[in-house]
Design a protein around this motif. Sequence first.
Motif, mmCIF file in Angstrom:
data_model
loop_
_atom_site.group_PDB
_atom_site.id
_atom_site.type_symbol
_atom_site.label_atom_id
_atom_site.label_comp_id
_atom_site.label_asym_id
_atom_site.label_seq_id
_atom_site.Cartn_x
_atom_site.Cartn_y
_atom_site.Cartn_z
ATOM 1 N N ARG A 131 56.096 81.148 41.749
ATOM 2 C CA ARG A 131 55.811 82.405 40.977
ATOM 3 C C ARG A 131 57.804 82.583 40.065
ATOM 4 O O ARG A 131 57.450 82.979 38.685
ATOM 5 N N THR A 132 58.536 82.707 40.456
ATOM 6 C CA THR A 132 60.230 82.852 39.865
ATOM 7 C C THR A 132 59.971 81.646 39.190
ATOM 8 O O THR A 132 60.717 81.866 37.789
ATOM 9 N N ALA A 133 59.832 80.399 39.340
ATOM 10 C CA ALA A 133 60.328 79.117 38.627
ATOM 11 C C ALA A 133 59.085 78.658 37.713
ATOM 12 O O ALA A 133 59.508 78.351 36.631
ATOM 13 N N THR A 134 58.472 78.915 37.342
ATOM 14 C CA THR A 134 57.463 79.176 36.374
ATOM 15 C C THR A 134 57.067 80.339 35.707
ATOM 16 O O THR A 134 56.468 80.628 34.624
ATOM 17 N N HIS A 135 57.013 81.127 36.197
ATOM 18 C CA HIS A 135 56.795 83.206 35.390
ATOM 19 C C HIS A 135 55.250 83.074 35.647
ATOM 20 O O HIS A 135 54.682 83.342 34.781
ATOM 21 N N LYS A 136 54.167 82.086 36.661
ATOM 22 C CA LYS A 136 53.425 82.375 36.204
ATOM 23 C C LYS A 136 52.261 82.035 37.869
ATOM 24 O O LYS A 136 53.105 81.681 38.582
ATOM 25 N N ASP A 137 50.930 82.732 38.081
ATOM 26 C CA ASP A 137 50.878 83.206 38.665
ATOM 27 C C ASP A 137 49.634 81.300 39.235
ATOM 28 O O ASP A 137 49.755 80.562 38.501
ATOM 29 N N PRO A 138 50.316 81.935 40.769
ATOM 30 C CA PRO A 138 49.764 79.522 41.548
ATOM 31 C C PRO A 138 48.443 79.207 40.797
ATOM 32 O O PRO A 138 49.039 78.260 40.479
ATOM 33 N N MET A 139 47.761 79.958 40.488
ATOM 34 C CA MET A 139 46.393 79.904 40.518
ATOM 35 C C MET A 139 46.303 79.302 38.837
ATOM 36 O O MET A 139 45.590 78.714 38.232
ATOM 37 N N ASN A 171 34.710 63.507 35.178
ATOM 38 C CA ASN A 171 33.904 63.195 36.174
ATOM 39 C C ASN A 171 33.454 64.510 37.167
ATOM 40 O O ASN A 171 32.693 64.692 37.672
ATOM 41 N N LEU A 172 34.427 65.151 37.525
ATOM 42 C CA LEU A 172 34.264 65.678 38.469
ATOM 43 C C LEU A 172 34.035 66.762 38.112
ATOM 44 O O LEU A 172 34.953 67.580 37.351
ATOM 45 N N ASN A 173 33.427 68.179 38.619
ATOM 46 C CA ASN A 173 33.990 69.393 38.956
ATOM 47 C C ASN A 173 33.869 70.727 39.931
ATOM 48 O O ASN A 173 33.330 71.003 39.971
ATOM 49 N N ILE A 174 35.466 70.649 40.112
ATOM 50 C CA ILE A 174 35.916 70.797 41.205
ATOM 51 C C ILE A 174 36.918 72.213 40.527
ATOM 52 O O ILE A 174 37.736 71.908 39.747
ATOM 53 N N GLN A 175 37.126 72.984 41.069
ATOM 54 C CA GLN A 175 38.507 74.889 41.157
ATOM 55 C C GLN A 175 39.575 74.117 41.886
ATOM 56 O O GLN A 175 39.454 73.323 42.697
ATOM 57 N N PRO A 176 40.309 73.901 40.789
ATOM 58 C CA PRO A 176 41.851 73.906 40.988
ATOM 59 C C PRO A 176 41.829 74.610 42.651
ATOM 60 O O PRO A 176 41.483 75.601 42.839
ATOM 61 N N LYS A 177 42.858 73.866 43.350
ATOM 62 C CA LYS A 177 42.832 74.218 44.677
ATOM 63 C C LYS A 177 44.084 74.521 44.684
ATOM 64 O O LYS A 177 45.006 73.688 45.212
ATOM 65 N N VAL A 178 44.802 75.509 45.446
ATOM 66 C CA VAL A 178 46.201 75.693 45.715
ATOM 67 C C VAL A 178 46.710 75.845 47.163
ATOM 68 O O VAL A 178 45.223 77.001 47.887
ATOM 69 N N HIS A 179 47.529 75.677 48.130
ATOM 70 C CA HIS A 179 47.760 75.766 49.284
ATOM 71 C C HIS A 179 49.512 76.983 49.498
ATOM 72 O O HIS A 179 50.213 75.594 49.488
ATOM 73 N N PHE A 180 50.284 77.016 50.352
ATOM 74 C CA PHE A 180 51.375 77.127 50.537
ATOM 75 C C PHE A 180 51.322 77.891 52.055
ATOM 76 O O PHE A 180 50.457 78.129 52.553
ATOM 77 N N THR A 181 52.136 77.219 53.059
ATOM 78 C CA THR A 181 52.215 77.475 54.078
ATOM 79 C C THR A 181 53.485 78.754 54.419
ATOM 80 O O THR A 181 53.707 79.181 55.490
ATOM 81 N N CYS A 182 53.937 78.928 53.277
ATOM 82 C CA CYS A 182 54.844 79.725 53.918
ATOM 83 C C CYS A 182 54.772 80.951 52.238
ATOM 84 O O CYS A 182 54.786 80.517 51.365
ATOM 85 N N MET A 183 55.101 82.100 52.180
ATOM 86 C CA MET A 183 55.179 83.197 51.212
ATOM 87 C C MET A 183 55.848 83.025 49.915
ATOM 88 O O MET A 183 56.209 83.466 49.257
ATOM 89 N N ALA A 184 57.010 82.223 51.090
ATOM 90 C CA ALA A 184 58.610 81.799 50.179
ATOM 91 C C ALA A 184 58.215 80.880 49.176
ATOM 92 O O ALA A 184 58.444 81.051 48.823
ATOM 93 N N ALA A 185 57.456 79.714 50.359
ATOM 94 C CA ALA A 185 56.962 79.086 48.371
ATOM 95 C C ALA A 185 55.919 79.102 47.488
ATOM 96 O O ALA A 185 56.111 78.634 45.988
ATOM 97 N N LYS A 186 55.649 80.443 48.076
ATOM 98 C CA LYS A 186 54.440 80.961 46.636
ATOM 99 C C LYS A 186 55.541 82.340 45.284
ATOM 100 O O LYS A 186 55.081 81.657 44.479
#
Length: 353
Positions: free
Chosen positions: A173-181, A154-169
């Motif tokens: 990437r390291t844990a999932t081998h994927k880009d955050p988006m 029912n919703l039509n929004i794009q996924p949103k991702v936010h990091f408070t630091c580059m270490a979390a980002k």
Amino acid sequence: EDAAIMEILEYIENKATELVTYFQRSPCHYLEHFYIGSALRRKKHTKTSAWSAFMHFKGKDIYKDKDSGKRDNIWQLIKNVENYCSLTAEEHTQLITAFDEEKNTASDKPPNLTVKACNSECSSSFAAVVDELEALKQWIGIEALVILVHGSCNLNIQPKVHFTCMAAKQFLRTATHKDPMEFACKLEGYILSGGITDWGFSLTHKEHVKVAKQTIRSGMQAGLIEITGKTDVNFKYLCYEAAVVQEHLVKVVEWNHKHWANSSNLKGGIEALKALASAVKAKTCKFVKITTSEAEERLMHITAGEVLMPNLDKDSAPAPAISSTSPISSATIAQPTSSALLTASTTAQPTSS
């Protein structure tokens, strides 16, 4: 105080009305000049007009059998109204009362939120969460990762991702081998494709195997810690008899897998792994305490050539099927493993003082 303020506001409105009469301009034109440097306050009209109530009920009566697309405009409705002036003051009061009751009833109903309104609310709320996290980071030094995806079509929004630091980002990437988006889109797909079940999202076969083995590993380790009361104890599959049974006087029961091995090395298909994982999770497969005499009796059986691994324990699992055409099978099953005999014998030897 309030009375004095209202008196000034009324004076300003009266002056604006005088200017309107003199210069033939709108009242807002002058009120906006009067309110330079402050917000323009609008008077809230709480009084219900008898004419508005009459038009409301008249419109409902005329258009009750018509579709919304076939209804007349308000100016066409006014042409058909001729009996308003013939109403008495009492009838005006009745119209106003009925209209107020209908408005109060309508205000109690939840608002009808459109898709656009929901999307806007999600975006605003996500921005507010981000602002709050950034403020907490500056104030007390927290770090956070926030992912917003929609859980229904029912919703039509794009996924949103936010990091408070580059270490979390970088960690994501390291844990999932994927880009955050890309990870957010995959998470959204998992949720929309079937939601969460007992075995997680709509996983692949490889992911199901991984989850089952992890459940077995963590469940058995937690069970050993719970029954021994020692947080530094480790569950050793290869030295099960010496390092677990004889040292801590506990044993595993209801191990329903045909093999006994570390969960990482268990074979036999996903169904067998799921069955064992479910038993561990439900604490059907668990550790139970045994006495010293039972532990000594186990050593005697092992010395006599019996195998007492949990997958072959007569008290915890059914005996494996033996083919009648293979007489060597019984001898093979009764033959103890060299590692079991070695560890049991080592445990049974007395220590020299």
